[in-house]
Each structure stands twice: as C-alpha cells, then as structure tokens.
Motif scaffolding. Structure first.
Motif, PDB file in Angstrom:
ATOM      1  N   HIS A 149      36.906  42.330  38.760  1.00 23.60           N
ATOM      2  CA  HIS A 149      37.908  41.313  38.394  1.00 23.60           C
ATOM      3  C   HIS A 149      39.233  41.831  38.973  1.00 23.60           C
ATOM      4  CE1 HIS A 149      40.572  38.850  36.078  1.00 23.60           C
ATOM      5  NE2 HIS A 149      40.870  39.756  35.191  1.00 23.60           N
ATOM      6  N   PRO A 150      39.513  41.482  40.238  1.00 28.09           N
ATOM      7  CA  PRO A 150      40.603  42.158  40.972  1.00 28.09           C
ATOM      8  C   PRO A 150      41.981  41.978  40.349  1.00 28.09           C
ATOM      9  CG  PRO A 150      39.211  40.876  42.458  1.00 28.09           C
ATOM     10  CD  PRO A 150      38.809  40.501  41.071  1.00 28.09           C
ATOM     11  N   GLN A 151      42.173  40.957  39.523  1.00 23.69           N
ATOM     12  CA  GLN A 151      43.520  40.708  38.985  1.00 23.69           C
ATOM     13  C   GLN A 151      43.855  41.636  37.810  1.00 23.69           C
ATOM     14  OE1 GLN A 151      41.069  38.227  39.171  1.00 23.69           O
ATOM     15  NE2 GLN A 151      41.682  37.430  41.179  1.00 23.69           N
ATOM     16  N   SER A 152      42.859  42.301  37.235  1.00 30.33           N
ATOM     17  CA  SER A 152      43.073  43.202  36.076  1.00 30.33           C
ATOM     18  C   SER A 152      43.878  42.546  34.951  1.00 30.33           C
ATOM     19  CB  SER A 152      43.767  44.506  36.497  1.00 30.33           C
ATOM     20  OG  SER A 152      42.978  45.238  37.386  1.00 30.33           O
TER      21      SER A 152
ATOM     22  N   THR B 264      35.352  45.229  32.937  1.00 24.92           N
ATOM     23  CA  THR B 264      35.931  44.721  34.179  1.00 24.92           C
ATOM     24  C   THR B 264      36.475  45.887  35.007  1.00 24.92           C
ATOM     25  OG1 THR B 264      37.985  44.301  32.990  1.00 24.92           O
ATOM     26  CG2 THR B 264      36.507  42.436  33.294  1.00 24.92           C
ATOM     27  N   ALA B 265      36.462  45.684  36.316  1.00 22.61           N
ATOM     28  CA  ALA B 265      36.923  46.703  37.264  1.00 22.61           C
ATOM     29  C   ALA B 265      37.781  46.005  38.301  1.00 22.61           C
ATOM     30  CB  ALA B 265      35.723  47.355  37.955  1.00 22.61           C
ATOM     31  N   SER B 266      38.891  46.625  38.673  1.00 22.44           N
ATOM     32  CA  SER B 266      39.741  45.979  39.682  1.00 22.44           C
ATOM     33  C   SER B 266      39.048  45.998  41.049  1.00 22.44           C
ATOM     34  CB  SER B 266      41.076  46.711  39.796  1.00 22.44           C
ATOM     35  OG  SER B 266      40.857  47.970  40.403  1.00 22.44           O
TER      36      SER B 266
ATOM     37  N   LEU C  51      41.744  33.744  37.980  1.00 28.04           N
ATOM     38  CA  LEU C  51      41.012  34.925  37.549  1.00 28.04           C
ATOM     39  C   LEU C  51      39.614  34.844  38.149  1.00 28.04           C
ATOM     40  CD1 LEU C  51      42.059  35.146  33.772  1.00 28.04           C
ATOM     41  CD2 LEU C  51      43.189  36.109  35.773  1.00 28.04           C
ATOM     42  N   THR C  52      39.230  35.847  38.909  1.00 29.39           N
ATOM     43  CA  THR C  52      37.933  35.801  39.587  1.00 29.39           C
ATOM     44  C   THR C  52      37.044  36.971  39.160  1.00 29.39           C
ATOM     45  OG1 THR C  52      38.747  37.082  41.452  1.00 29.39           O
ATOM     46  CG2 THR C  52      38.933  34.696  41.625  1.00 29.39           C
ATOM     47  N   PHE C  53      35.747  36.762  39.325  1.00 25.33           N
ATOM     48  CA  PHE C  53      34.756  37.774  38.921  1.00 25.33           C
ATOM     49  C   PHE C  53      33.654  37.841  39.960  1.00 25.33           C
ATOM     50  CE2 PHE C  53      36.825  35.845  35.351  1.00 25.33           C
ATOM     51  CZ  PHE C  53      37.265  36.947  34.636  1.00 25.33           C
ATOM     52  N   GLU C  54      33.250  39.053  40.317  1.00 26.15           N
ATOM     53  CA  GLU C  54      32.110  39.201  41.229  1.00 26.15           C
ATOM     54  C   GLU C  54      31.356  40.474  40.881  1.00 26.15           C
ATOM     55  OE1 GLU C  54      33.518  40.797  45.315  1.00 26.15           O
ATOM     56  OE2 GLU C  54      35.293  39.811  44.474  1.00 26.15           O
TER      57      GLU C  54
ATOM     58  N   GLN D 214      39.866  40.573  25.869  1.00 29.90           N
ATOM     59  CA  GLN D 214      41.237  40.995  25.584  1.00 29.90           C
ATOM     60  C   GLN D 214      41.982  40.959  26.907  1.00 29.90           C
ATOM     61  OE1 GLN D 214      42.803  44.208  26.412  1.00 29.90           O
ATOM     62  NE2 GLN D 214      44.704  43.715  25.357  1.00 29.90           N
ATOM     63  N   MET D 215      43.164  40.329  26.901  1.00 31.73           N
ATOM     64  CA  MET D 215      43.898  40.086  28.139  1.00 31.73           C
ATOM     65  C   MET D 215      45.319  40.608  28.043  1.00 31.73           C
ATOM     66  SD  MET D 215      42.922  36.060  28.527  1.00 31.73           S
ATOM     67  CE  MET D 215      43.567  35.854  30.163  1.00 31.73           C
ATOM     68  N   GLY D 216      45.929  40.735  29.197  1.00 33.13           N
ATOM     69  CA  GLY D 216      47.341  41.105  29.251  1.00 33.13           C
ATOM     70  C   GLY D 216      47.644  41.651  30.630  1.00 33.13           C
ATOM     71  N   LEU D 217      48.919  41.835  30.905  1.00 34.63           N
ATOM     72  CA  LEU D 217      49.271  42.450  32.181  1.00 34.63           C
ATOM     73  C   LEU D 217      48.799  43.901  32.165  1.00 34.63           C
ATOM     74  CD1 LEU D 217      52.872  41.039  32.696  1.00 34.63           C
ATOM     75  CD2 LEU D 217      50.791  40.407  33.946  1.00 34.63           C
ATOM     76  N   PRO D 218      48.437  44.431  33.335  1.00 35.01           N
ATOM     77  CA  PRO D 218      48.000  45.826  33.344  1.00 35.01           C
ATOM     78  C   PRO D 218      49.164  46.771  33.077  1.00 35.01           C
ATOM     79  CG  PRO D 218      47.863  44.881  35.578  1.00 35.01           C
ATOM     80  CD  PRO D 218      48.314  43.782  34.658  1.00 35.01           C
ATOM     81  N   ASP D 219      49.146  47.431  31.934  1.00 34.59           N
ATOM     82  CA  ASP D 219      50.187  48.385  31.558  1.00 34.59           C
ATOM     83  C   ASP D 219      49.568  49.325  30.529  1.00 34.59           C
ATOM     84  OD1 ASP D 219      52.317  49.789  30.538  1.00 34.59           O
ATOM     85  OD2 ASP D 219      53.616  48.045  30.236  1.00 34.59           O
ATOM     86  N   MET D 220      49.385  50.587  30.911  1.00 34.93           N
ATOM     87  CA  MET D 220      48.690  51.520  30.013  1.00 34.93           C
ATOM     88  C   MET D 220      49.438  51.776  28.715  1.00 34.93           C
ATOM     89  SD  MET D 220      45.727  52.183  30.976  1.00 34.93           S
ATOM     90  CE  MET D 220      45.349  53.377  29.693  1.00 34.93           C
TER      91      MET D 220
END
Ligand code: NDP
Ligand code: MG
Length: 385
Positions: free
Chosen positions: A241-244, A174-176, A295-298, A260-266
């Motif tokens: 997937h802009p929401q990351s 996925t890519a933001s 959650l969107t995908f393009e 695998q999901m979660g808030l974006p936090d390295m």
C-alpha cells in the motif's frame, strides 16, 4: 492519567528522539528516567542535560569518562557497557520501557524489564523475532503489557481495542514497498547504499531503512505479529500500500474489516503506546480526505524481494529459524551499509545461513543466544570469503 516515568532504551535513535519529543510536549504526563545510547555520547549528554534522567547508559565503554565528566554537576548516574543496559533495565525507577534499541542488542534489556514486571512499549521488533515465544510467555506470566510501537502493529492493536475475545480471521499488514517497488533483479543488483537509504514515506534508522528496501522489514513484522497477537502464519497477510495511510487492518470472523489510518508519523504510535489506554491531543498534521488521493493495494513480489519469502519460510518453520534469519540479516545489512556486499547478496547470506544452522524446534533462551551467535559467525564467514 497518572504520570509515567519512561526508560528510553536507544534514546539517540530515530524512535528514541521522537519519544523524547513526545515527552517534551507532555511534561505533566511523562518524564524520562533512563536514557541509553551505544556510541552517540554528544547527543546522550545533550538529552541528559535537558531531561534530567536518573540514569544514563553509554554502551561504548571508551566514552564513559567523557559522559561522566559532562554530567558531573547533575544528579544523573552514568553507567557504561553492555551489561549496564540490563542493570538499568532491572532498576525500580521507571514505569515503562520504551524498547528502541535496534537489533538483537535490544533483547536482553527488554527481557530483563519483562522479568521485572515493567510495561513495555515495543519498537525493537527483533526482540520478538529472535525469542518471541519466551518473551511473550514471560510477559503473560508477569502480567506485563507489551504495547507495540511499530506502526502496523500499533494499528492492529488499536483495531483490537474493545473486541474482547472476538476471533481474528486474519490481519493485513500493509507495506509501503520501499524505494524499489516495482523494480526487478536486473535493477536491484546495482543498487548502492545511498539509494537504498532513501525511503519514500518514513525517515528511520539505517538498519530498518535497508530492511524496508529489501522487504525483510515486512517479514520481521509478520513474525512480530504472530507473537504479539497469537496468530497462525496463515492468518497474516501482507499487502503493498504505497501511500502508507492505512497502517494495517484486522479482519474478524464475521468478515468485517477494521483499519487504522493516518498520515505516516511515528510520533503517533509512540505516544499511543506511552499513553495507552488514553489518547492525548496533539497538533500533528491531519490526513485530508478532500485532497485528491487514491489508496491502492497490490500483492508483494516475493520472487524479486526474496527476503520476504525467506522470512515467511522462517515464520512457517518456527523454532530457532526466525532467530537465525534475523542474525544473518543483521550481518548482511551492516555489510551492505559498509559497501562490502551488493543489495541482492544480502538475500544470499540469509538463505545460506538458514540452510547451515541446525534447526531447533523449541529452543531455550540460551539456545536462542547460541543460534544467534552461530548464525552471525557463519554469515560473517560468507562475507569475508
Ligand atoms: P536507530 O539506528 O535510529 O537507533 C538505534 C538506537 O539504538 C540508538 O540509540 C543507538 O545508539 C542504539 N544502539 C545501536 N546499537 C546498539 C547496541 N549494540 N547496544 C545498545 N544500543 C544500541 O534505530 P531506529 O530508531 O530506527 O529503530 C529502533 C528500533 O525500532 C528497531 O528495532 C526498528 O526496527 C524499530 N522501529 C523503528 C521505526 C522507525 O521509524 N525508526 C519504525 C518501526 C520500528 P547510538 O545512537 O549511540 O548508535
Ligand atoms: Mg513497521
């Protein structure tokens, strides 16, 4: 979990400082035994005083004496210069290298650590883009775990835990989409560095932030995924997937998809790589399914973001092409950051360099170094014209 001594190569960067936050929060589990910086002597000194490493390396030799004087009353040994990075990587005094230098400069010390049999937490994706076949072959030979820190690859790695030899049909990276998602060339042509440096979801170093804005980052990550997970190019798909929130997915041969999901936090993939195979508790913010969320995908627009198309071409051609792509891209990104060239010129520099440098099907490590050098000089000559 036994205590791990972590060598952070690139400790003053975005990944490096977050890795030190993880160490500070878990002093029983981790300590910092080696820290390195290129030119940020002030921060390196501060980190050394706090974490008391055995060794620090400052890349810029002009700053050696200052760092040495500042740490004179401590037990920390101070080294300087490019060669010292390899010297430090060859030391016995650590268990895992967190490879968090940016760009090609990370390759040699990481290779040294792999040869030494040290576990690698890999943030420096350029290492695998440049010489992924040799790095991974050497890692396999020396039984060295290479655990990804890049969030997408950490996601894939986490999806694969427990899957044994089950076959992967494909991975979905996925890519933001970066700050210019949906924009067209007539807009991009006027983009300036300060705008490109504003990433919507992640706060990162300058180089990767520009790569995210051009989508080169996703191209580098496709190549990184090929080597980490032993995939064919056709098994690697990119979705915007802009929401990351979904960091990446694996589709197995029965059609089942794990994400695998979660808030974006390295800090999450960093601590996962450092603690693997264990997970450690933390109080980072949690994703809340009760809040309104979509959650969107393009599909990525590779006609506009041509860097991604060039990276896919390099991935398909293999050999030294990813190395050439990476070298030209580093030159182009730093020229853009210095306002020397425009946003779309970066693609021109990479494309022309890929056309110019002779193709080598199965390069040796020396040949990768040479291809990198040739590509850099040619790319630089395009910019100085
Ligand atoms: P930064 O630019 O923030 O930090 C880079 C680090 O490397 C700094 O410690 C810097 O030292 C050091 N460094 C820079 N140039 C050299 C050199 N020529 N020789 C030795 N050391 C050098 O980068 P990031 O932390 O953002 O990224 C590091 C790596 O991790 C990159 O490969 C990136 O692609 C990858 N990554 C980063 C993510 C992020 O969220 N930031 C996410 C996923 C991957 P100094 O401070 O002194 O300049
Ligand atoms: Mg990433």
């Amino acid at each position: 979990m036994t205590h791990k001594r972590i060598a952070i190569f690139g400790s003053t960067g975005s990944i490096g400082t977050q890795a030190l936050d993880v160490i500070a929060a878990n002093p029983d589990l981790f300590s910092a035994s080696i820290l390195t910086a290129q030119s940020n002597d002030e921060l390196l000194i501060k980190q050394a005083l706090q974490f008391k490493p055995l060794v620090v390396v400052i890349g810029d030799e002009k700053k050696y004496q200052g760092v040495k004087d500042a740490l004179a009353a401590t037990n920390t040994k101070v080294l300087a210069g490019e060669k010292a990075l390899e010297e430090a990587a060859a030391m016995d005094d650590y268990d895992m290298m967190l490879a968090a230098i940016v760009g090609y400069a990370g390759l040699k010390p990481t290779m040294q650590a792999v040869q030494k049999g040290k576990a690698i937490g890999l943030a420096n994706k350029e290492t695998l883009v440049v010489a992924g076949d040799i790095v991974m072959e050497t890692a396999l030979k020396n039984k060295v775990p290479v655990i990804p820190v890049d969030s997408e690859h950490s996601a894939i790695f986490q999806c694969l835990v427990g899957e044994g030899r089950n076959k992967i049909e494909k991975v979905i990276l996925t890519a933001s989409g970066g700050p210019f998602l949906g924009k067209k060339p007539n807009f991009l042509v006027n983009v300036k560095r300060d705008h490109a440096l504003q990433h919507p979801n992640w706060s990162m170093g300058a180089k990767i932030t520009i790569d995210s804005a051009t989508l080169m980052n996703k191209g580098l990550e496709m190549i990184e995924a090929k080597w980490l997970f032993n995939l064919e190019p056709e098994q690697i798909q990119v979705m915007i997937h802009p929401q990351s929130i979904i960091h990446s997915m694996v589709q197995f041969e029965d059609g089942s998809i794990k994400a695998q999901m979660g808030l974006p936090d390295m800090k999450l993939p960093i601590q996962y790589a450092m603690a693997f195979p264990q997970r450690i508790a933390n109080n980072f913010p949690r994703y809340d399914f009760k809040k309104p969320n979509t959650l969107t995908f393009e599909e990525p627009d590779i006609k506009t973001f041509r860097n991604l198309a060039l990276a896919m071409d390099a991935l398909n051609r293999g050999g030294n092409m990813p190395c050439v792509l990476n070298a030209a891209n580093e030159i182009a990104v730093y020229a853009f950051l210095r306002n020397r060239i425009g946003f779309l010129d970066m693609t021109e520099v990479v494309e022309q360099t890929m056309q110019k440098i002779p193709f080598i099907q199965k390069p040796t490590l020396e040949e990768y170094f040479d291809s990198d050098g040739e590509a850099r000089s040619f790319a630089a000559s395009l910019i100085h014209m």
